[in-house]
Scaffold this motif. Structure first.
Motif, PDB file in Angstrom:
ATOM      1  N   GLY A  13       0.973  -1.038   0.222  1.00 24.60           N
ATOM      2  CA  GLY A  13       0.392   0.191   0.225  1.00 24.60           C
ATOM      3  C   GLY A  13       1.096   0.964  -0.049  1.00 24.60           C
ATOM      4  O   GLY A  13       0.878   2.398  -0.558  1.00 24.60           O
ATOM      5  N   ILE A  14       2.370   1.632   0.649  1.00 23.82           N
ATOM      6  CA  ILE A  14       2.973   2.689   0.672  1.00 23.82           C
ATOM      7  C   ILE A  14       3.501   2.751  -0.662  1.00 23.82           C
ATOM      8  O   ILE A  14       3.716   3.901  -0.400  1.00 23.82           O
ATOM      9  CB  ILE A  14       3.623   2.138   2.016  1.00 23.82           C
ATOM     10  CG1 ILE A  14       3.010   1.935   3.041  1.00 23.82           C
ATOM     11  CG2 ILE A  14       4.977   3.414   2.038  1.00 23.82           C
ATOM     12  CD1 ILE A  14       3.456   2.167   4.590  1.00 23.82           C
ATOM     13  N   ASN A  15       3.549   1.939  -1.391  1.00 26.42           N
ATOM     14  CA  ASN A  15       4.221   1.392  -2.374  1.00 26.42           C
ATOM     15  C   ASN A  15       3.843   1.913  -3.385  1.00 26.42           C
ATOM     16  O   ASN A  15       4.335   3.026  -4.462  1.00 26.42           O
ATOM     17  CB  ASN A  15       4.960   0.277  -3.333  1.00 26.42           C
ATOM     18  CG  ASN A  15       6.421  -0.176  -2.556  1.00 26.42           C
ATOM     19  OD1 ASN A  15       6.662   0.452  -1.618  1.00 26.42           O
ATOM     20  ND2 ASN A  15       6.451  -1.853  -2.139  1.00 26.42           N
ATOM     21  N   LEU A  20       1.311   6.222  -6.815  1.00 27.04           N
ATOM     22  CA  LEU A  20       0.294   8.015  -7.208  1.00 27.04           C
ATOM     23  C   LEU A  20       1.176   9.256  -7.594  1.00 27.04           C
ATOM     24  O   LEU A  20       1.059  10.494  -7.750  1.00 27.04           O
ATOM     25  CB  LEU A  20      -0.580   7.092  -6.444  1.00 27.04           C
ATOM     26  CG  LEU A  20      -1.727   5.954  -6.332  1.00 27.04           C
ATOM     27  CD1 LEU A  20      -2.164   6.521  -5.363  1.00 27.04           C
ATOM     28  CD2 LEU A  20      -2.205   6.595  -8.109  1.00 27.04           C
ATOM     29  N   LYS A  21       1.232   9.598  -6.521  1.00 27.36           N
ATOM     30  CA  LYS A  21       2.428  10.133  -6.254  1.00 27.36           C
ATOM     31  C   LYS A  21       3.812  11.064  -7.264  1.00 27.36           C
ATOM     32  O   LYS A  21       3.378  12.163  -8.163  1.00 27.36           O
ATOM     33  CB  LYS A  21       2.910  10.660  -4.777  1.00 27.36           C
ATOM     34  CG  LYS A  21       2.668  10.504  -3.284  1.00 27.36           C
ATOM     35  CD  LYS A  21       2.075  11.396  -2.818  1.00 27.36           C
ATOM     36  CE  LYS A  21       3.456  12.577  -2.697  1.00 27.36           C
ATOM     37  NZ  LYS A  21       2.869  13.762  -1.657  1.00 27.36           N
ATOM     38  N   TYR A  30      -2.779  11.782   1.837  1.00 28.38           N
ATOM     39  CA  TYR A  30      -1.665  10.596   1.520  1.00 28.38           C
ATOM     40  C   TYR A  30      -1.874   9.850   2.821  1.00 28.38           C
ATOM     41  O   TYR A  30      -1.349  10.113   3.679  1.00 28.38           O
ATOM     42  CB  TYR A  30      -1.034   9.793   0.511  1.00 28.38           C
ATOM     43  CG  TYR A  30      -1.178  10.141  -0.840  1.00 28.38           C
ATOM     44  CD1 TYR A  30      -1.865   9.290  -1.918  1.00 28.38           C
ATOM     45  CD2 TYR A  30      -0.919  10.919  -1.368  1.00 28.38           C
ATOM     46  CE1 TYR A  30      -1.565   8.914  -2.917  1.00 28.38           C
ATOM     47  CE2 TYR A  30      -1.140  11.662  -2.822  1.00 28.38           C
ATOM     48  CZ  TYR A  30      -1.701  10.448  -3.422  1.00 28.38           C
ATOM     49  OH  TYR A  30      -1.466  10.744  -4.770  1.00 28.38           O
ATOM     50  N   ILE A  31      -1.858   8.715   3.318  1.00 26.06           N
ATOM     51  CA  ILE A  31      -1.866   8.513   4.581  1.00 26.06           C
ATOM     52  C   ILE A  31      -1.840   7.292   4.909  1.00 26.06           C
ATOM     53  O   ILE A  31      -2.153   6.252   4.208  1.00 26.06           O
ATOM     54  CB  ILE A  31      -3.121   8.138   5.337  1.00 26.06           C
ATOM     55  CG1 ILE A  31      -4.055   9.229   5.326  1.00 26.06           C
ATOM     56  CG2 ILE A  31      -3.221   7.852   6.424  1.00 26.06           C
ATOM     57  CD1 ILE A  31      -5.666   9.484   5.591  1.00 26.06           C
ATOM     58  N   SER A  43       7.859   7.069   3.323  1.00 29.54           N
ATOM     59  CA  SER A  43       7.036   6.866   2.861  1.00 29.54           C
ATOM     60  C   SER A  43       6.363   8.366   2.634  1.00 29.54           C
ATOM     61  O   SER A  43       7.084   8.969   3.395  1.00 29.54           O
ATOM     62  CB  SER A  43       5.857   6.635   3.460  1.00 29.54           C
ATOM     63  OG  SER A  43       5.112   7.655   4.829  1.00 29.54           O
ATOM     64  N   GLN A  44       5.550   9.271   1.189  1.00 28.87           N
ATOM     65  CA  GLN A  44       5.387   9.868   0.978  1.00 28.87           C
ATOM     66  C   GLN A  44       4.368  10.443   1.922  1.00 28.87           C
ATOM     67  O   GLN A  44       3.421  11.524   1.173  1.00 28.87           O
ATOM     68  CB  GLN A  44       6.078  10.063  -0.376  1.00 28.87           C
ATOM     69  CG  GLN A  44       7.204   9.109  -1.123  1.00 28.87           C
ATOM     70  CD  GLN A  44       7.175   9.679  -2.566  1.00 28.87           C
ATOM     71  OE1 GLN A  44       6.552  10.564  -3.448  1.00 28.87           O
ATOM     72  NE2 GLN A  44       8.839   9.361  -3.261  1.00 28.87           N
TER      73      GLN A  44
END
Length: 92
Positions: A13-15, A20-21, A30-31, A43-44
């Motif tokens: 999910g973090i990838n 997306l960013k 984003y969470i 994470s971004q």
């Protein structure tokens, strides 16, 4: 105006948030949610929620333990989702 939030759960999910960013989808919030603090720090996501490895990992068959695990970080997630019109959850 719509308030869209994307939740990335775990490494996959973090990838997905990172991808997306990279596509410049900056109009959403984003969470990131994970048990690994280093993963969250890298994470971004604009907001991160660290959850503890709980009894859910030790015995998935006991429903009450799973509920206790979820309750332990439920308030953080509710706060993060406050005001959202649309929420996407990405995990894997």
């Amino acid at each position: 105006m719509s308030n869209v939030k994307v939740i990335g759960v775990g490494g996959c999910g973090i990838n997905a948030i990172r991808r997306l960013k990279e596509q410049h989808l900056d109009t959403v919030e984003y969470i990131a949610i994970d048990t690994d603090e280093d993963c969250l720090n890298n994470s971004q996501a604009g907001l991160t929620i660290r959850i503890e490895r709980g009894t859910l990992y030790n015995d998935e068959t006991e429903e009450s333990k799973g509920e206790q695990f979820i309750e332990s970080f439920k308030e953080n997630v509710q706060f993060a989702l406050n005001g959202a019109n649309l929420v996407f959850i990405i995990g894997g």
